[in-house]
Scaffold this motif. Structure first.
Motif, PDB file in Angstrom:
ATOM      1  N   ASP A  51      43.471  32.720  50.819  1.00 16.30           N
ATOM      2  CA  ASP A  51      42.641  32.476  51.989  1.00 16.30           C
ATOM      3  C   ASP A  51      41.465  33.454  51.957  1.00 16.30           C
ATOM      4  O   ASP A  51      41.596  34.584  51.464  1.00 16.30           O
ATOM      5  N   LEU A  52      40.320  33.036  52.468  1.00 15.52           N
ATOM      6  CA  LEU A  52      39.153  33.918  52.432  1.00 15.52           C
ATOM      7  C   LEU A  52      39.057  34.808  53.658  1.00 15.52           C
ATOM      8  O   LEU A  52      38.645  35.962  53.567  1.00 15.52           O
ATOM      9  N   HIS A  53      39.431  34.277  54.816  1.00 14.96           N
ATOM     10  CA  HIS A  53      39.270  35.033  56.057  1.00 14.96           C
ATOM     11  C   HIS A  53      40.601  35.718  56.387  1.00 14.96           C
ATOM     12  O   HIS A  53      41.500  35.114  56.971  1.00 14.96           O
ATOM     13  N   LEU A  54      40.713  36.984  56.010  1.00 14.35           N
ATOM     14  CA  LEU A  54      41.938  37.747  56.215  1.00 14.35           C
ATOM     15  C   LEU A  54      41.695  38.874  57.204  1.00 14.35           C
ATOM     16  O   LEU A  54      40.547  39.305  57.397  1.00 14.35           O
ATOM     17  N   PRO A  55      42.726  39.370  57.852  1.00 15.71           N
ATOM     18  CA  PRO A  55      42.532  40.381  58.909  1.00 15.71           C
ATOM     19  C   PRO A  55      41.821  41.642  58.440  1.00 15.71           C
ATOM     20  O   PRO A  55      41.116  42.278  59.227  1.00 15.71           O
ATOM     21  N   ASP A  56      42.007  42.018  57.175  1.00 13.99           N
ATOM     22  CA  ASP A  56      41.410  43.264  56.694  1.00 13.99           C
ATOM     23  C   ASP A  56      40.286  43.038  55.696  1.00 13.99           C
ATOM     24  O   ASP A  56      39.937  43.934  54.922  1.00 13.99           O
ATOM     25  N   GLY A  57      39.683  41.823  55.707  1.00 14.88           N
ATOM     26  CA  GLY A  57      38.516  41.633  54.855  1.00 14.88           C
ATOM     27  C   GLY A  57      38.435  40.246  54.246  1.00 14.88           C
ATOM     28  O   GLY A  57      39.242  39.353  54.525  1.00 14.88           O
ATOM     29  N   ASP A  58      37.423  40.078  53.394  1.00 14.05           N
ATOM     30  CA  ASP A  58      37.150  38.812  52.724  1.00 14.05           C
ATOM     31  C   ASP A  58      38.039  38.693  51.491  1.00 14.05           C
ATOM     32  O   ASP A  58      38.090  39.597  50.654  1.00 14.05           O
ATOM     33  N   GLY A  59      38.739  37.555  51.378  1.00  8.70           N
ATOM     34  CA  GLY A  59      39.614  37.355  50.242  1.00  8.70           C
ATOM     35  C   GLY A  59      38.909  37.455  48.904  1.00  8.70           C
ATOM     36  O   GLY A  59      39.511  37.844  47.894  1.00  8.70           O
ATOM     37  N   LEU A  60      37.617  37.127  48.868  1.00  6.98           N
ATOM     38  CA  LEU A  60      36.886  37.200  47.608  1.00  6.98           C
ATOM     39  C   LEU A  60      36.821  38.619  47.056  1.00  6.98           C
ATOM     40  O   LEU A  60      36.628  38.810  45.846  1.00  6.98           O
ATOM     41  N   SER A  61      36.993  39.614  47.909  1.00  2.00           N
ATOM     42  CA  SER A  61      36.951  40.996  47.434  1.00  2.00           C
ATOM     43  C   SER A  61      38.114  41.314  46.505  1.00  2.00           C
ATOM     44  O   SER A  61      38.095  42.335  45.804  1.00  2.00           O
ATOM     45  N   LEU A  62      39.118  40.442  46.474  1.00  2.00           N
ATOM     46  CA  LEU A  62      40.264  40.644  45.599  1.00  2.00           C
ATOM     47  C   LEU A  62      39.979  40.189  44.165  1.00  2.00           C
ATOM     48  O   LEU A  62      40.654  40.626  43.222  1.00  2.00           O
ATOM     49  N   LEU A  63      38.994  39.334  43.976  1.00  2.00           N
ATOM     50  CA  LEU A  63      38.774  38.726  42.671  1.00  2.00           C
ATOM     51  C   LEU A  63      38.360  39.708  41.576  1.00  2.00           C
ATOM     52  O   LEU A  63      38.834  39.583  40.436  1.00  2.00           O
ATOM     53  N   PRO A  64      37.501  40.701  41.833  1.00  2.00           N
ATOM     54  CA  PRO A  64      37.196  41.662  40.761  1.00  2.00           C
ATOM     55  C   PRO A  64      38.436  42.393  40.248  1.00  2.00           C
ATOM     56  O   PRO A  64      38.567  42.632  39.041  1.00  2.00           O
ATOM     57  N   LEU A  65      39.357  42.741  41.151  1.00  2.00           N
ATOM     58  CA  LEU A  65      40.608  43.381  40.743  1.00  2.00           C
ATOM     59  C   LEU A  65      41.418  42.450  39.846  1.00  2.00           C
ATOM     60  O   LEU A  65      41.974  42.879  38.820  1.00  2.00           O
ATOM     61  N   LEU A  66      41.484  41.182  40.208  1.00  2.00           N
ATOM     62  CA  LEU A  66      42.222  40.216  39.396  1.00  2.00           C
ATOM     63  C   LEU A  66      41.604  40.060  38.015  1.00  2.00           C
ATOM     64  O   LEU A  66      42.313  40.019  37.000  1.00  2.00           O
ATOM     65  N   GLN A  67      40.293  39.986  37.958  1.00  5.94           N
ATOM     66  CA  GLN A  67      39.623  39.792  36.680  1.00  5.94           C
ATOM     67  C   GLN A  67      39.818  40.983  35.752  1.00  5.94           C
ATOM     68  O   GLN A  67      39.942  40.827  34.539  1.00  5.94           O
ATOM     69  N   ARG A  68      39.873  42.184  36.323  1.00  2.72           N
ATOM     70  CA  ARG A  68      40.045  43.387  35.497  1.00  2.72           C
ATOM     71  C   ARG A  68      41.475  43.539  35.003  1.00  2.72           C
ATOM     72  O   ARG A  68      41.704  43.890  33.841  1.00  2.72           O
ATOM     73  N   HIS A  69      42.448  43.307  35.875  1.00  3.30           N
ATOM     74  CA  HIS A  69      43.826  43.665  35.553  1.00  3.30           C
ATOM     75  C   HIS A  69      44.768  42.477  35.375  1.00  3.30           C
ATOM     76  O   HIS A  69      45.837  42.634  34.771  1.00  3.30           O
ATOM     77  N   TYR A  70      44.405  41.296  35.884  1.00  2.00           N
ATOM     78  CA  TYR A  70      45.299  40.139  35.811  1.00  2.00           C
ATOM     79  C   TYR A  70      44.507  38.900  35.394  1.00  2.00           C
ATOM     80  O   TYR A  70      44.471  37.909  36.118  1.00  2.00           O
ATOM     81  N   PRO A  71      43.880  38.939  34.224  1.00  2.00           N
ATOM     82  CA  PRO A  71      42.987  37.832  33.833  1.00  2.00           C
ATOM     83  C   PRO A  71      43.708  36.512  33.603  1.00  2.00           C
ATOM     84  O   PRO A  71      43.067  35.456  33.613  1.00  2.00           O
ATOM     85  N   ASP A  72      45.024  36.538  33.401  1.00  2.00           N
ATOM     86  CA  ASP A  72      45.759  35.293  33.171  1.00  2.00           C
ATOM     87  C   ASP A  72      46.173  34.595  34.463  1.00  2.00           C
ATOM     88  O   ASP A  72      46.741  33.501  34.415  1.00  2.00           O
ATOM     89  N   CYS A  73      45.924  35.228  35.591  1.00  3.49           N
ATOM     90  CA  CYS A  73      46.328  34.670  36.874  1.00  3.49           C
ATOM     91  C   CYS A  73      45.227  33.753  37.411  1.00  3.49           C
ATOM     92  O   CYS A  73      44.086  34.183  37.599  1.00  3.49           O
ATOM     93  N   SER A  74      45.560  32.507  37.648  1.00  4.19           N
ATOM     94  CA  SER A  74      44.592  31.561  38.199  1.00  4.19           C
ATOM     95  C   SER A  74      44.488  31.741  39.712  1.00  4.19           C
ATOM     96  O   SER A  74      45.433  32.206  40.361  1.00  4.19           O
ATOM     97  N   VAL A  75      43.342  31.370  40.272  1.00  7.76           N
ATOM     98  CA  VAL A  75      43.103  31.524  41.707  1.00  7.76           C
ATOM     99  C   VAL A  75      42.625  30.203  42.299  1.00  7.76           C
ATOM    100  O   VAL A  75      41.655  29.615  41.822  1.00  7.76           O
TER     101      VAL A  75
END
Length: 224
Positions: A51-75
């Motif tokens: 989800d994009l609209h979360l209580p503590d921020g924009d869900g898109l802010s999670l994507l750089p972390l995923l790309q760096r450390h979990y590149p095999d995980c689809s979103v």
């Protein structure tokens, strides 16, 4: 495939979790970005439903972390934002797919099956049916045929077989297969995986699942 559903709408999260578990997926949930960041290192995730609209921020802010450390995980983004600019922003940020709420759960299921097929083909295109001699595993229709006759599998048996069938060339470790069977809140016995492997062998043929001692398990007999 194990999924992390990041959604702060509790009724929606419960409904999606029940639906996807009924289809053989293992689903864990997080209601905030902080909970999601804490959960990420704890399992081998096949896909995140974000989800994009979360209580503590924009869900898109999670994507750089995923790309760096979990590149095999689809979103797959799940959001009420229906503007084209929002979709473009999500896809440009690294998401694999996008669904606008409200959506039909079967459409989400189809997107997840497509993720499995891409993962199984290394990103290329291939059919949804894996043929292993007289055994056909249809990932798109959630069914298994042996000599043309349906094989009845429990949800756990199907989850285990599907994770192996989605990447049939891979040796699947014990830990990765347990991830496909159980979420954080499930209790497991030390020999649980072996029990399910044994049950599957009885239904589809002992020769169809190879044991590679010290490494894991692999499907055998793929038709070229």
């Amino acid at each position: 495939m194990r999924l992390l559903l990041i959604e702060d709408d509790a009724p929606l999260a419960e409904a999606l979790t029940a639906f996807l578990r009924g289809k053989g997926f293992v689903v864990d949930t997080a209601a905030t970005l902080a909970q999601a960041r804490a959960a990420l290192p704890a399992a081998h995730w096949g896909a995140l439903l974000l989800d994009l609209h979360l209580p503590d921020g924009d869900g898109l802010s999670l994507l750089p972390l995923l790309q760096r450390h979990y590149p095999d995980c689809s979103v797959i983004i799940l959001t009420a934002r229906d503007q084209i600019t929002d979709r473009i922003r999500g896809l440009d940020a690294g998401a694999d797919d996008y669904l606008v709420k409200p959506f039909d759960p079967d459409e989400l299921l189809a997107r997840l099956r497509a993720v499995e097929r891409r993962r199984g083909s290394g990103g290329g295109q291939h059919g949804a049916v894996l043929q292993l001699g007289n055994l056909a595993i249809d990932l798109a229709r959630d069914r298994v045929l042996l000599d043309g006759q349906p094989v009845e599998l429990t949800a756990k048996e199907w989850a285990l077989l599907r994770v192996m069938a989605s990447r049939p060339e891979r040796i699947h470790s014990r830990d990765s297969l347990l991830d496909a069977l159980y979420g954080f809140d499930d209790d497991t016995d030390s020999n649980t995986l072996e029990v399910f492997i044994s049950k599957l062998r009885r239904k589809i043929g002992r020769e169809r699942i190879q044991t590679l001692r010290g490494l894991g398990y692999r499907l055998a007999g793929q038709t070229p």
